[in-house]
Structure formats: structure tokens, C-alpha cells
Design a protein around this motif. Structure first.
Motif, PDB file in Angstrom:
ATOM      1  N   LEU A  22      10.175   4.486  -6.527  1.00  0.00           N
ATOM      2  CA  LEU A  22       9.090   3.824  -7.238  1.00  0.00           C
ATOM      3  C   LEU A  22       7.949   3.488  -6.283  1.00  0.00           C
ATOM      4  CD1 LEU A  22       7.864   2.508  -9.735  1.00  0.00           C
ATOM      5  CD2 LEU A  22       9.155   0.432  -9.197  1.00  0.00           C
ATOM      6  N   ALA A  23       8.297   3.005  -5.089  1.00  0.00           N
ATOM      7  CA  ALA A  23       7.261   2.713  -4.095  1.00  0.00           C
ATOM      8  C   ALA A  23       6.496   3.979  -3.738  1.00  0.00           C
ATOM      9  CB  ALA A  23       7.892   2.108  -2.837  1.00  0.00           C
ATOM     10  N   GLY A  24       7.220   5.081  -3.556  1.00  0.00           N
ATOM     11  CA  GLY A  24       6.556   6.342  -3.257  1.00  0.00           C
ATOM     12  C   GLY A  24       5.649   6.788  -4.380  1.00  0.00           C
ATOM     13  N   GLU A  25       6.082   6.570  -5.608  1.00  0.00           N
ATOM     14  CA  GLU A  25       5.264   6.953  -6.767  1.00  0.00           C
ATOM     15  C   GLU A  25       3.976   6.140  -6.821  1.00  0.00           C
ATOM     16  OE1 GLU A  25       5.592   6.568 -11.625  1.00  0.00           O
ATOM     17  OE2 GLU A  25       7.427   6.843 -10.455  1.00  0.00           O
ATOM     18  N   ILE A  26       4.081   4.832  -6.591  1.00  0.00           N
ATOM     19  CA  ILE A  26       2.886   3.982  -6.620  1.00  0.00           C
ATOM     20  C   ILE A  26       1.907   4.398  -5.528  1.00  0.00           C
ATOM     21  CG2 ILE A  26       2.039   1.629  -6.205  1.00  0.00           C
ATOM     22  CD1 ILE A  26       4.674   0.640  -7.494  1.00  0.00           C
ATOM     23  N   ASN A  27       2.411   4.593  -4.328  1.00  0.00           N
ATOM     24  CA  ASN A  27       1.534   4.959  -3.213  1.00  0.00           C
ATOM     25  C   ASN A  27       0.900   6.328  -3.415  1.00  0.00           C
ATOM     26  OD1 ASN A  27       1.901   2.581  -1.686  1.00  0.00           O
ATOM     27  ND2 ASN A  27       3.825   3.341  -0.861  1.00  0.00           N
ATOM     28  N   ASN A  62      -0.524  -2.481  -3.234  1.00  0.00           N
ATOM     29  CA  ASN A  62      -1.339  -1.521  -3.975  1.00  0.00           C
ATOM     30  C   ASN A  62      -1.262  -1.793  -5.479  1.00  0.00           C
ATOM     31  OD1 ASN A  62      -2.602   0.095  -2.024  1.00  0.00           O
ATOM     32  ND2 ASN A  62      -0.810   1.412  -1.790  1.00  0.00           N
ATOM     33  N   GLU A  63      -0.064  -2.107  -5.968  1.00  0.00           N
ATOM     34  CA  GLU A  63       0.077  -2.441  -7.384  1.00  0.00           C
ATOM     35  C   GLU A  63      -0.632  -3.753  -7.700  1.00  0.00           C
ATOM     36  OE1 GLU A  63       3.492  -1.413 -10.281  1.00  0.00           O
ATOM     37  OE2 GLU A  63       4.088  -3.272  -9.274  1.00  0.00           O
ATOM     38  N   LEU A  64      -0.518  -4.725  -6.802  1.00  0.00           N
ATOM     39  CA  LEU A  64      -1.229  -5.989  -7.013  1.00  0.00           C
ATOM     40  C   LEU A  64      -2.732  -5.781  -7.033  1.00  0.00           C
ATOM     41  CD1 LEU A  64       0.827  -8.418  -4.723  1.00  0.00           C
ATOM     42  CD2 LEU A  64       0.808  -8.344  -7.233  1.00  0.00           C
ATOM     43  N   LYS A  65      -3.226  -4.854  -6.204  1.00  0.00           N
ATOM     44  CA  LYS A  65      -4.654  -4.563  -6.197  1.00  0.00           C
ATOM     45  C   LYS A  65      -5.125  -4.109  -7.581  1.00  0.00           C
ATOM     46  CE  LYS A  65      -6.162  -0.704  -4.248  1.00  0.00           C
ATOM     47  NZ  LYS A  65      -6.648   0.262  -3.235  1.00  0.00           N
TER      48      LYS A  65
END
Length: 452
Positions: free
Chosen positions: A307-312, A243-246
Motif C-alpha cells: 500500500l505504501a508503494g502504491e501511494i508513493n 504523501n497521503e496526508l498532503k
């Protein structure tokens, strides 16, 4: 433990082993949702007598009439089992006393403060305790933090002076359901099992070994609980990464889906994950936070997981921003007053499960900015009540007519059900915001398509 108690325990275990081996053991499954119902069907199909327990009498009544309420478990699978008497359903928990093995498959949601809500597990354990008898095996399957079986379930079951390992047997085996997955059904997925003592472990392995392709012993219930969280944290972190790469690649004018498709041709060292509009379902958006909560007890910060939860969690905002920009650049329109058609309400394709679906969050966000939002989902025709979005309850899916598609200022694809003709969507819609790379996979690459 005295020699007499050991002898009693051994005799009870020996009897239960024999009943499992002969498929004479009566199986009780508490919670007839997306985990409990397929598990009940598998045990019944393998020759066991199964009773499913649920507080929702609507579910139990439908099952006893041979009908289903979950799309990927059709009535044609349930009806023969009910007719044969191998599958029953009841809202009367007193019948648990007649069971040899009781499996708990109840929800484990998060509170609004993102803390574990174990009320369903605790209440179920307390109910089982009222009817518990010596010689029974109790297995928890609900996804939870390491220590739940030992710290919550066992004390609840021992309130009537029955002791785990002496009078009854206790284990944990994490559910691994993937609703709608036609390749990996319940019986085809290995079961990890952790027991409260070696006898409980062996009994649980025998129970699941009778119905699934393989069993995997773990050294303790806590280890088995950690396995489930690890599986879902792995997925959450990797989805957050893509998702961050997107977002990064979009700023560079690079198509992240093309990048992933090329990268996955490497035969080692890479596993494809795909971006989306946000996480949904009961497991991935929730389970990682069970571990972050438990880790605080040990003074450990789980920065990577959080951090993963925050990005998602931020992905719906990114989607809305892309939609706003596309409306402005391509149609000269503001979001306020615009007609938006959300296509797909389920959290994943081809299922009727809307738990934690990003579509619900997107509808709220769009309407908060003044958009007029309809949705279309051929599977979820009415929005059911939910904890986070109760105000959306009762809304109905709009038919995907030519007029509906042409009348929308933007069509937002959230869920890519196979039954939807996405080429037709691309042909008729003024603007399509595609969060799943659906249009490219359908072979449509019109100028009206914007990936988000």
C-alpha cells in the motif's frame, strides 16, 4: 570438518586477521558506483591498498587518472589516493586473485514485473568464483532480500569445491550510503555485519571496524539483509503516510508542511518525514519490493508495504493533476500545448543521481498529454540512459535564463538544489508548481505559487 581442515581454516583466518589488523590486507571492491567508490576511498584513506573493479572501463580509466564521475566525491579526494598507490581501479577481474578481502557493491534493480533482478550479484559471484582462492573474505553489500547471501552467493562461490567457513569466509554488510550527506559520510555510519559462521563474522567485523566508527554484529547474513530492508521500508511507509496526508490536507485547505513543522516540536513520539513528487534513488523505491517478493515464498501478504508503494507511485499523477488544475484556473490554459519547465532532474537535492527520479516519470506523463517540456538541472546537464526512460536519453538541461522562466506557462519544481535561486524563479515565472515547499523555505510566497 576434519581436524586437519579445521586447522587449515584456523590458520587462514589467523593470517587474515593479522593482515587486517596491520592494514596489510588488500581490498577489492566490485562495483564503483555511489556505494563502491566512497567505500574504496575510505579504505584507502585508512591505510589499506584498494583495487576497485568495474566492467565500465570509462570509470576505471577516469579513476586511474585521478578524476571523479560522482559529484559529491571530488577529484581532490581521489587524486592523492591514486598518486600514493593506495587506490587503483581495473576492469580486469583476474586481479581479484591477489585480494585478501572482496566486497560486492553492485546494483540490485527490479524487473518490470517488480521482481528482484539479481543478475548483477549472480554474475559477480560467478566471476569471483573463477578467481577465488583459499583464505579470502567475501562480503556482499548490495541491498537484497533475506537469504541472498546463503542462497545465491554462497552456492556460486562453492562451485570450485571451495567451502564457505572452511576454505574462504563469507559475510553480508548492508550499505548505508546517503549521497550528498556531509554529516554522515561512510566512515561515520555504523556497519551492521552478519557472517556465515562465527569466524566469518569476526573477520568482517575486524575489516569494517578498521575503517568505520562502529560495527554492529548480526546473528546471520539473513538478519543483516533484513536490517537493510527494514530501514528502507520504514522510510517508504512514513513517506507514503505524509504523501497521503498532503492530499487530504490540501483538500481541507491545510498546509501539510506547516503541520509537520509544528508536529516535530514534540520532543517524543514523532519523527518528521516530508512529502514529495514521488520516490527516487536506488533504495526506497526498490528495496521494499524485495521483501514482498520473498514473503510470497512463505505465503505471506505484505499489504502494508505494498500500500505504501502504491501511494508513493501515484504521487506523480497527483502532481500532474494539480498542475493541470492550476493552469486551467490561473491561466485559462490546457496542458496540451503548454510550455512546462521542470526544475530539478536528480532524485534528491545536490546530487548528480537520477536513478528512479520522479522527474523522469513526470516528463513522460506531461508529454503524453501534449505538453512541451524542458528541464533545468545545474548538476545533471544531460539525461543519461535509463532502463525505464531510454527515450529521454541525451536531452540537455536548458539554461535558467529570464526568457526561459518568463516563457514557461508553468515551472514545476521537482528537486530543490541549493544552487538554484528560487526567489528569482518565483519573481519571473507566471506559475510555479512546488512539490518540495521550496518557495516557502526561500521566503517567497507570491500568488503565483501552488503547492503540490
Amino acid at each position: 570438518m576434519t581436524e586437519q581442515r579445521k586447522s587449515t581454516s584456523n590458520a587462514a583466518a589467523k593470517r587474515l586477521f593479522g593482515r587486517i589488523a596491520g592494514r596489510k590486507a588488500k581490498i577489492g571492491i566490485v562495483g564503483l558506483g555511489y556505494v563502491g567508490l566512497p567505500l574504496a576511498c575510505v579504505f584507502a584513506e585508512k591505510g589499506f591498498a584498494v583495487t576497485g573493479f568495474d566492467l565500465d572501463s570509462g570509470k576505471t580509466d577516469r579513476l586511474m587518472a585521478g578524476r571523479s564521475y560522482i559529484r559529491h566525491i571530488p577529484a581532490r579526494r581521489i587524486a592523492p589516493l591514486v598518486k600514493a598507490g593506495s587506490l587503483k581501479a581495473s576492469a580486469d577481474f583476474r586481479a581479484m586473485k591477489a585480494m585478501d578481502c572482496i566486497i560486492i557493491c553492485v546494483p540490485t534493480p527490479l524487473s518490470r514485473q517488480r521482481e528482484p533482478d539479481l543478475s548483477f550479484v549472480a554474475n559477480t559471484a560467478a566471476e569471483i568464483a573463477r578467481h577465488l582462492k583459499p583464505g579470502q573474505l567475501v562480503v556482499l553489500e548490495s541491498s537484497t532480500y533475506p537469504g541472498t547471501t546463503d542462497e545465491v552467493v554462497r552456492p556460486a562461490l562453492e562451485t570450485r569445491k571451495l567451502k564457505s567457513g572452511r576454505d574462504f569466509f563469507l559475510a553480508y554488510s548492508p550499505e548505508r550510503e546517503d549521497p550528498g550527506n556531509e554529516t554522515h559520510g561512510t566512515a561515520a555510519i555504523p556497519k551492521v555485519v552478519g557472517g556465515d559462521g562465527p569466524v566469518a563474522l569476526d573477520l568482517a567485523l575486524a575489516l569494517y571496524g578498521a575503517v568505520v566508527v562502529k560495527t554492529v554484529p548480526a546473528s546471520s547474513p539473513a538478519t543483516a539483509e533484513a536490517v537493510k530492508l527494514t530501514e528502507n521500508i520504514f522510510r517508504s511507509v512514513n513517506i507514503a503516510l505524509v504523501n497521503e496526508l498532503k492530499v487530504i490536507f490540501d483538500a481541507m485547505g491545510i498546509d501539510v508542511w506547516e503541520v509537520i513543522d509544528a508536529a516535530k516540536t514534540k520532543p517524543f513520539g514523532f519523527m518528521p518525514f516530508y512529502p514529495g513528487p514521488g520516490l527516487g534513488g536506488h533504495c526506497i523505491p526498490i528495496d521494499p519490493f524485495y521483501l514482498t517478493w520473498k514473503a510470497r515464498e512463505f505465503g505471506i501478504a505484505t499489504r502494508f508495504i505494498e500500500l505504501a508503494g502504491e501511494i508513493n507511485t501515484l504521487m506523480p499523477r497527483y502532481v500532474v493533476d494539480r498542475l493541470v488544475a492550476a493552469l486551467s484556473e490561473r491561466a485559462g490554459k490546457a496542458l496540451k500545448g503548454a510550455r512546462i519547465l521542470v526544475v530539478g532532474l536528480a532524485y534528491k537535492k545536490n546530487v548528480d543521481d537520477m536513478r528512479e527520479s520522479p522527474a523522469l516519470t513526470l516528463i513522460d506523463m506531461l508529454e503524453a498529454q501534449g505538453a512541451r517540456v524542458d528541464y533545468h538541472d545545474p548538476i545533471i546537464t544531460v539525461i543519461k540512459p535509463s532502463r525505464e526512460h531510454p527515450h529521454l536519453s541525451g536531452r540537455r538541461s536548458r539554461a535558467l535564463t529570464d526568457a526561459t522562466l518568463k516563457g514557461a506557462d508553468a515551472v514545476l519544481i521537482v528537486t530543490d538544489h541549493d544552487t538554484i535561486d528560487f526567489k528569482r524563479v518565483g519573481k519571473l515565472a507566471k506559475l510555479v508548481i512546488d512539490t518540495r515547499n521550496t518557495m516557502a523555505r526561500a521566503g517567497w510566497r507570491g500568488r503565483n505559487i501552488v503547492k503540490a
